[in-house]
Design an enzyme around this catalytic site. Structure first.
Site, mmCIF file in Angstrom:
data_model
loop_
_atom_site.group_PDB
_atom_site.id
_atom_site.type_symbol
_atom_site.label_atom_id
_atom_site.label_comp_id
_atom_site.label_asym_id
_atom_site.label_seq_id
_atom_site.Cartn_x
_atom_site.Cartn_y
_atom_site.Cartn_z
ATOM 1 N N LYS A 51 30.967 49.254 43.749
ATOM 2 C CA LYS A 51 31.105 47.810 43.535
ATOM 3 C C LYS A 51 32.491 47.354 43.981
ATOM 4 O O LYS A 51 33.409 48.182 44.131
ATOM 5 C CB LYS A 51 30.878 47.506 42.052
ATOM 6 C CG LYS A 51 31.885 48.194 41.141
ATOM 7 C CD LYS A 51 31.373 48.280 39.710
ATOM 8 C CE LYS A 51 32.454 48.917 38.842
ATOM 9 N NZ LYS A 51 31.956 49.209 37.494
ATOM 10 N N ARG A 145 28.484 44.597 26.255
ATOM 11 C CA ARG A 145 28.697 43.894 27.514
ATOM 12 C C ARG A 145 27.289 43.616 28.027
ATOM 13 O O ARG A 145 26.537 42.963 27.321
ATOM 14 C CB ARG A 145 29.537 44.801 28.426
ATOM 15 C CG ARG A 145 30.482 44.074 29.308
ATOM 16 C CD ARG A 145 31.409 45.025 30.033
ATOM 17 N NE ARG A 145 30.691 46.035 30.836
ATOM 18 C CZ ARG A 145 31.279 46.801 31.761
ATOM 19 N NH1 ARG A 145 32.567 46.679 31.994
ATOM 20 N NH2 ARG A 145 30.590 47.689 32.457
ATOM 21 N N TYR A 261 63.603 34.586 47.019
ATOM 22 C CA TYR A 261 63.493 33.431 46.137
ATOM 23 C C TYR A 261 64.318 33.636 44.869
ATOM 24 O O TYR A 261 64.280 34.697 44.258
ATOM 25 C CB TYR A 261 62.027 33.213 45.736
ATOM 26 C CG TYR A 261 61.180 32.563 46.818
ATOM 27 C CD1 TYR A 261 61.522 31.329 47.359
ATOM 28 C CD2 TYR A 261 60.028 33.184 47.270
ATOM 29 C CE1 TYR A 261 60.747 30.734 48.341
ATOM 30 C CE2 TYR A 261 59.232 32.588 48.247
ATOM 31 C CZ TYR A 261 59.601 31.361 48.778
ATOM 32 O OH TYR A 261 58.818 30.774 49.738
ATOM 33 N N MET A 309 54.902 35.621 48.937
ATOM 34 C CA MET A 309 53.461 35.633 49.234
ATOM 35 C C MET A 309 53.100 36.619 50.341
ATOM 36 O O MET A 309 52.125 37.358 50.225
ATOM 37 C CB MET A 309 52.989 34.222 49.608
ATOM 38 C CG MET A 309 51.465 34.131 49.759
ATOM 39 S SD MET A 309 50.896 32.511 50.284
ATOM 40 C CE MET A 309 51.342 31.486 48.889
HETATM 41 C C1 PLP Z 1 32.233 50.459 37.107
HETATM 42 C C2 PLP Z 1 31.173 51.236 36.459
HETATM 43 C C3 PLP Z 1 31.161 52.638 36.540
HETATM 44 C C4 PLP Z 1 32.307 53.444 37.102
HETATM 45 O O1 PLP Z 1 33.340 53.480 36.161
HETATM 46 P P1 PLP Z 1 34.729 54.274 36.415
HETATM 47 O O2 PLP Z 1 35.465 54.113 35.154
HETATM 48 O O3 PLP Z 1 35.387 53.587 37.561
HETATM 49 O O4 PLP Z 1 34.376 55.678 36.748
HETATM 50 C C5 PLP Z 1 30.057 53.293 36.012
HETATM 51 N N1 PLP Z 1 29.058 52.611 35.419
HETATM 52 C C6 PLP Z 1 29.052 51.264 35.306
HETATM 53 C C7 PLP Z 1 27.919 50.583 34.616
HETATM 54 C C8 PLP Z 1 30.121 50.539 35.803
HETATM 55 O O5 PLP Z 1 30.135 49.205 35.660
#
Ligand code: PLP
Length: 360
Positions: A51, A145, A261, A309
């Site tokens: 992701k 969550r 700055y 920046m």
């Molecule tokens: C992001 C995520 C992972 C990976 O987690 P890490 O701590 O980066 O290894 C695994 N499962 C779910 C559902 C996640 O959202």
């Protein structure tokens, strides 16, 4: 006879100059990290969380390397992250963690063949309404969550699903707290209530909690990319990403000259400075002002003054032969940078902006 006029050629497209920022990915280290985590997962296989564009490193670079190492299960958060992954792997290997938020998501899943992670009874019903098919489900065992509540698991709608993976997610696997065992116990009882082909609980830190947490598939993210999620992984996981920036100007200043700055750095003596094409818009945040460093051949070149920046100024006293156009590595050892900055290793990676050219 008139001389023939030369043929009129269409103008060639302008050549886009290369970026003065690059993210160097160590493909061998990335592959070795996946193999090490797969081995640590024991009888379970390791998948990969890719992701957020593979935690900022670039899915286009990361996915082919991990596929080559043997990874077959991929996790993204958003539907719009799917195309970058299925460009390299079979769609049925890709899971979308946020699940189908509406019928357009269901239609996209069915058209591409990627699998939704269903997080609620409403998502399950939506998936079945749209025609259903193989899917995954997320059970909330205590992170509060996304995910089905334990109380939802006896709902008849779930019995109608073709569930490949039943997953849950640990809230505190990076700590030694009772919550881990509590979540594991709930996960075990969820297993008895949900029929699925495979079960999955552990993220990177969860892998280090031991075989009880491994189930059939683990889902490492940060550790693949060199993050040390728990101390047990320190000798196991290798660094993968090194941000590099080009020096675009070298200047000599006199004692008392002010830099950047708000003049937060005043030269204590005559010194040579380098200006690099790196700033907070690239994810190199202002917390590195007068604190971070770039490196040449392991020699630390401290940041002088504020990070702005698009630019950062560094002290070249320790490397006076650095020239405009030279590349310098950003001092970005993840655990150490996290301790220094107060940012998490996750933030440090995902901050790195698109202006970095990514290559392996
Ligand atoms: C992001 C995520 C992972 C990976 O987690 P890490 O701590 O980066 O290894 C695994 N499962 C779910 C559902 C996640 O959202």
């Amino acid at each position: 006879m008139l001389p023939s006029s030369p043929p009129v050629l269409p103008p060639s497209p302008p050549i886009l100059p290369p970026s003065p920022l690059r993210l160097r990915l160590d493909a061998a280290a990335l592959a070795a990290n996946w193999l090490a985590l797969d081995r640590l997962s024991g009888a379970a296989r390791a998948g990969a969380a890719v992701k957020a564009d593979a935690y900022g490193l670039g899915a286009a670079q990361v996915v082919p390397v991990l596929a080559g190492a043997g990874c077959r299960d991929w996790f993204v958060a958003h539907w719009r992250e799917v195309p970058d992954v299925i460009a390299h792997v079979a769609p049925e290997q890709v899971a979308v963690l946020h699940g189908p938020l509406d019928h357009a998501d269901v239609a996209f899943a069915r058209a591409t063949g990627v699998r939704p992670v269903l997080n609620s009874l409403a998502q399950a019903a939506r998936w079945l309404d749209g025609g259903g098919g193989a899917c995954h489900i997320m059970v909330d065992t205590g992170i509060n969550r996304l995910g089905l509540a334990m109380a939802d698991l006896s709902d008849p709608v779930l019995a109608r699903l073709d569930v490949d993976l039943c997953i849950s997610h640990l809230a505190s696997a990076d700590e030694d707290v009772a919550q881990n065992a509590e979540q594991l116990a709930r996960f075990e009882s969820a297993k008895g209530m949900v029929r699925a082909r495979r079960y999955s609980l552990a993220n990177s830190a969860g892998i280090a909690l031991g075989s009880a947490y491994h189930a059939d598939l683990t889902r490492p993210g940060i550790a693949l990319y060199g993050g040390i999620a728990r101390k047990e992984l320190a000798g196991v996981v290798r660094r993968v990403a090194t941000p590099e920036a080009a020096v675009i100007q070298v200047r000599d200043v006199a004692a008392g000259d002010r830099v950047g700055y708000n003049a937060t750095f005043v030269a204590p003596r005559a010194m040579r400075l380098g200006v690099v094409a790196l700033g907070y818009a690239d994810g190199y945040l202002r917390c590195w002002s007068n604190r971070g460093a770039l490196c040449r051949d392991g020699v630390r070149l401290p940041v002088t003054g504020r990070v702005s920046m698009d630019l950062t100024v560094i002290d070249l006293s320790a490397a006076p032969d650095v020239r405009e156009g030279d590349w310098l590595a950003v001092d970005y050892d993840l655990p150490q940078a996290a301790a220094q900055s107060g940012l998490s290793q996750y933030e440090l990676l995902t901050l790195l902006h698109r202006r970095f050219a990514r290559f392996t």
